[in-house]
Write a protein that holds these residues in place. Structure first.
Motif, PDB file in Angstrom:
ATOM      1  N   ARG A 255     120.337 122.789  13.758  1.00  0.00           N
ATOM      2  CA  ARG A 255     119.170 122.747  14.817  1.00  0.00           C
ATOM      3  C   ARG A 255     119.516 123.773  15.981  1.00  0.00           C
ATOM      4  O   ARG A 255     118.572 124.439  16.419  1.00  0.00           O
ATOM      5  CB  ARG A 255     119.319 121.297  15.538  1.00  0.00           C
ATOM      6  N   ARG A 256     120.733 123.809  16.257  1.00  0.00           N
ATOM      7  CA  ARG A 256     120.954 125.007  17.386  1.00  0.00           C
ATOM      8  C   ARG A 256     120.542 126.314  17.118  1.00  0.00           C
ATOM      9  O   ARG A 256     120.042 127.034  17.807  1.00  0.00           O
ATOM     10  CB  ARG A 256     122.375 124.839  17.918  1.00  0.00           C
ATOM     11  N   ARG A 259     116.756 126.893  17.031  1.00  0.00           N
ATOM     12  CA  ARG A 259     116.255 127.058  18.295  1.00  0.00           C
ATOM     13  C   ARG A 259     116.624 128.465  19.136  1.00  0.00           C
ATOM     14  O   ARG A 259     115.425 129.141  19.345  1.00  0.00           O
ATOM     15  CB  ARG A 259     117.252 125.792  19.268  1.00  0.00           C
ATOM     16  N   LYS A 260     117.818 128.859  18.624  1.00  0.00           N
ATOM     17  CA  LYS A 260     118.096 130.116  19.088  1.00  0.00           C
ATOM     18  C   LYS A 260     117.071 131.232  18.500  1.00  0.00           C
ATOM     19  O   LYS A 260     116.656 132.245  19.188  1.00  0.00           O
ATOM     20  CB  LYS A 260     119.565 130.625  18.781  1.00  0.00           C
ATOM     21  N   GLU A 262     114.258 130.676  17.161  1.00  0.00           N
ATOM     22  CA  GLU A 262     112.978 130.673  17.903  1.00  0.00           C
ATOM     23  C   GLU A 262     112.984 131.171  19.206  1.00  0.00           C
ATOM     24  O   GLU A 262     111.816 131.890  19.284  1.00  0.00           O
ATOM     25  CB  GLU A 262     112.526 128.937  17.910  1.00  0.00           C
ATOM     26  N   GLU A 263     113.943 131.067  19.870  1.00  0.00           N
ATOM     27  CA  GLU A 263     113.906 131.655  21.246  1.00  0.00           C
ATOM     28  C   GLU A 263     113.758 133.286  21.187  1.00  0.00           C
ATOM     29  O   GLU A 263     113.063 133.747  21.764  1.00  0.00           O
ATOM     30  CB  GLU A 263     115.212 131.320  22.186  1.00  0.00           C
TER      31      GLU A 263
END
Ligand SMILES: Nc1ncnc2c1ncn2[C@@H]1O[C@H](COP(=O)(O)OP(=O)(O)OP(=O)(O)O)[C@@H](O)[C@H]1O
Ligand SMILES: [Mg+2]
Lengths: 268, 418
Positions: A255-256, A259-260, A262-263
């Motif tokens: 998940r992390r 997310r990274k 995506e950012e």
């Protein structure tokens, strides 16, 4: 003192665990564990906090008694009922909590239980051997005549590792040996693991550092919640390993990462 | 050029590779190291030496007889029995255990000596062996209780205190006291036997000679093994100071009756235990178990056996101390081993620098500590103070010793010296 063990044949099965379980009251720390260690092989043991890695190591070191299962050592079923028995057989351990005596100096700790000439300890010979061992590990220890209490965490870890090498064991188990070590010292420990392996000994390495694990391990055994959760090799992808350790392909690590990613995508 | 300089420097000694460490050399260096050590809370023998000086000054100003040679000879006679018991206490304290039954054990031992030797006519050597075996057996029992039932030694030996006292009263029977013949070798040993002057002087120079010889040998072996060697100046200075002090002590005591054999035998036991604790695997294991029992176990040390051995040594020394006490008093009575014997022995070990917390101490602490305790007790007796006051003062001294021990431990912890 350091009896040269005629190293076992490379690839020979040294240690074989079948159905090993360990119960602490209501807590099942280990259940039905299988593990093989061959001569000249580095087996990495990985898993989350509380997965049971240290417990397994302690069972093999004779510190804890397994509640079930069998341990075979060179094909013979053995009873590891005391740490002395395990050491005698050639199973040496670097414990996660190091297990050093803080009131004794480095030399005394290295040779504890195995002093040279028990009735008239040979301090000079012990000190020389201590320095040679520590230099092999690129240890930065100012004086071997200071009590352990005055050493830094990494220095203590080096002492604990040096101690496990002293008796020239068949199997050496390292429970997070590099957790507190500097860059050079970590490299030395990894070098050392390879040297020990090339000499035909078996190595069990516990580490949370996947880079280190991949660098030296021949096989990676994953424990999860006290049970076997697959055996991998260094070629296994990082993601696959992480999902074995955490127990799901969808986990906090992935998940992390997502997310990274995506950012990064948003930034562009 | 650079090639040259590199060649001419000798290979660094194994233990001198790290430039961050100050390597103290010579006398000044030794002094500096000593100050560092004291500062960090590693007090060693310092408090006890200062204490002895202070006690001598105070008591000799209050009553000059205190420092009279013959009074000091008496003091040494008195010190041997409690000193032997304290020697055993050092062993259990090293493990962080305690033995509160030593007083009763010594009382039982003196009662057994009376009953076996005086009343039943058993030869003296066999009596002493039987007494010591009884002590060993009692120690085995305490060790067993500690090992098998994890019974705190505090409780087990407190129970032992009462049980052994009962046994002592039982075997003494209704008369309650047995007198020993004054002409017998045991009582002569306890009251009048003095070393010949030449033996005392000879013994006084042995330690210094041993220090010089020992450090010469170590230095040779160390430099042969490419380790640094400290040089001889420190050893020679130490030996010189020690020899002068001992010769003076013997000379002074010779102005009176001389050095009691009883005290000499006690010192012999101290030397023996000191060797066992510092130079043998057993001694190393004792310190390890006292420092961190689990770590010792994981190093392959049989912790239970070490514990057993400590309790056995302690009770055996207590038994032998009881025999010495009987010799000193020329009697075995119901009072033997009661009162302040227990605390005196424990206080002696602690005052001498053996920690109550385990893992630190030495056989010498029994010798120095018992001198302090006996000097206080002797000085107070000379002042004609009642035993009530003596008990209070001895209690206070023990409390101070424990406070010093605790403070030193805290300081060591903050200086990273365990
Ligand atoms: N002596 C003990 N008594 C009771 N429970 C214990 C004991 N030792 C370990 N456990 C339990 O066993 C489980 C496994 O612990 P273990 O120390 O083996 O984990 P680990 O894999 O080494 O974790 P970490 O990566 O944090 O070192 C934990 O749930 C722990 O609470
Ligand atoms: Mg662990």
């Amino acid at each position: 003192m350091t009896q040269e063990n005629a190293g076992p044949e490379k690839g020979e099965l040294i240690l074989r665990l079948r159905g090993v379980g360990k119960q602490f009251g209501a807590v099942t720390a280990l259940e039905d564990i299988e593990l093989d260690v061959h001569a000249g092989e580095v087996v990495a043991l990985v898993g989350d906090n509380g997965a049971g890695k240290s417990t397994l190591v302690k069972v093999l070191a004779g510190v804890h008694q397994p509640t079930s299962g069998t341990i075979e050592y060179f094909g013979k079923q053995v009873l590891l009922d005391t740490p002395a028995a395990a050491l005698e057989m050639g199973i040496a351990t670097v414990f996660q909590d190091l297990a050093l005596c803080e009131n004794l100096d480095v030399v005394a700790n290295l040779f504890l239980g195995h002093e040279i000439s028990p009735w008239r300890m040979d301090e000079v010979q012990m000190e020389v051997r201590a320095w040679t061992l520590l230099q092999e590990l690129a240890a930065r220890i100012p004086s071997v005549r200071e009590p352990i209490a005055s050493l830094s965490g990494g220095q203590r870890q080096t002492v604990a590792i040096a101690r496990s090498l002293l008796l020239d064991p068949h199997i050496i188990m390292l429970d997070e040996p590099t957790a507190a070590l500097g860059v050079a010292q970590t490299a030395e420990v990894l070098n050392l693991i390879e040297r020990v392996r090339d000499r035909g000994h078996g190595v069990i390495l516990i580490s949370h550092n996947m880079e280190d694990v991949r660098a030296v391990a021949d096989r990676i055994v994953v424990l999860r919640l006290g049970k076997n959760n697959g055996v991998f090799t260094a070629e296994t992808s990082h993601q696959e390993l992480v999902s074995a350790i955490t127990g799901a392909s969808e986990n906090s690590v992935s998940r992390r990462a997502a997310r990274k990613l995506e950012e990064v995508g948003e930034d562009q | 050029m650079t090639q040259n300089t590199q060649k001419s420097t000798p290979p660094p000694q194994l233990d001198r590779a790290d430039a961050r460490v100050r390597h103290d050399a010579g006398l000044a260096g030794a002094l500096r190291g000593f100050v560092d050590q004291i500062r960090s809370g590693d007090l060693g023998m310092l408090p006890v030496v200062l204490g002895l000086l202070l006690i001598s000054i105070v008591f000799s100003t209050l009553n000059p007889i205190f420092l009279a040679p013959n009074n000091l000879v008496n003091l040494l006679f008195d010190a041997a029995a409690v000193g032997l018991i304290a020697l055993g206490v050092v062993c259990v304290l090293l493990l962080g255990e305690i033995d509160l039954s030593i007083g009763s054990m010594s009382g039982l031992a003196s009662a057994m000596t009376g009953v076996l030797w005086v009343n039943s006519g058993v030869p003296l050597p066999i009596t002493i062996i039987a007494v010591m075996l009884t002590g060993a057996l009692v120690g085995l029992l305490f060790g067993f209780l500690r090992n098998k039932f994890e019974m705190p030694s505090f409780v087990a030996t407190l129970a032992g205190l009462l049980a052994l006292l009962g046994l002592q009263l039982y075997i003494l029977g209704p008369t309650g006291s047995i007198n020993m013949p004054f002409s017998s070798p045991l009582v002569r040993f306890g009251q009048i036997l003095i070393m010949p002057a030449w033996v005392s002087y000879f013994v006084a120079i042995i330690p210094g000679a041993l220090i010089v010889y020992g450090s010469m040998r170590t230095n040779q072996r160390r430099s042969a093994a490419n380790l640094s060697s400290g040089g001889m100046s420190v050893a020679v200075a130490k030996a010189a100071i020690l020899t002068v002090a001992l010769i003076f002590a013997v000379f002074y005591l010779e102005q009176g009756r001389g050095v009691p054999w009883m005290f000499g035998v006690f010192v012999l036991f101290v030397v023996f235990l000191n060797y066992a604790l510092t130079r043998t695997k057993w001694g190393r294991s004792m310190f390890a178990v006292g420092g961190n029992a689990e770590a010792a176990r994981r190093s392959g040390i049989n912790v239970q056996r070490i514990r057993l051995s400590a309790f056995v040594v302690c009770s055996t020394f207590a038994a032998l101390g009881g025999v010495f006490a009987a010799a000193r008093l020329a009697s075995a009575s119901q009072q033997a081993g009661t009162g302040d014997v227990n605390l005196n022995a424990i206080a002696a070990a602690v005052i001498g620098g053996t920690s109550l917390f385990g893992g630190r101490g030495s056989a010498w602490s029994a010798l120095l500590g018992v001198l302090v305790i006996m000097a206080i007790s002797n000085g107070l007796t000379l002042l004609n103070l009642s035993s009530s006051l003596r008990y209070m003062i001895t209690g206070a001294v023990l409390a101070i010793a424990v406070i010093v021990d605790s403070l030193a431990r805290r300081s060591r912890a903050s200086h990273g010296r365990a």
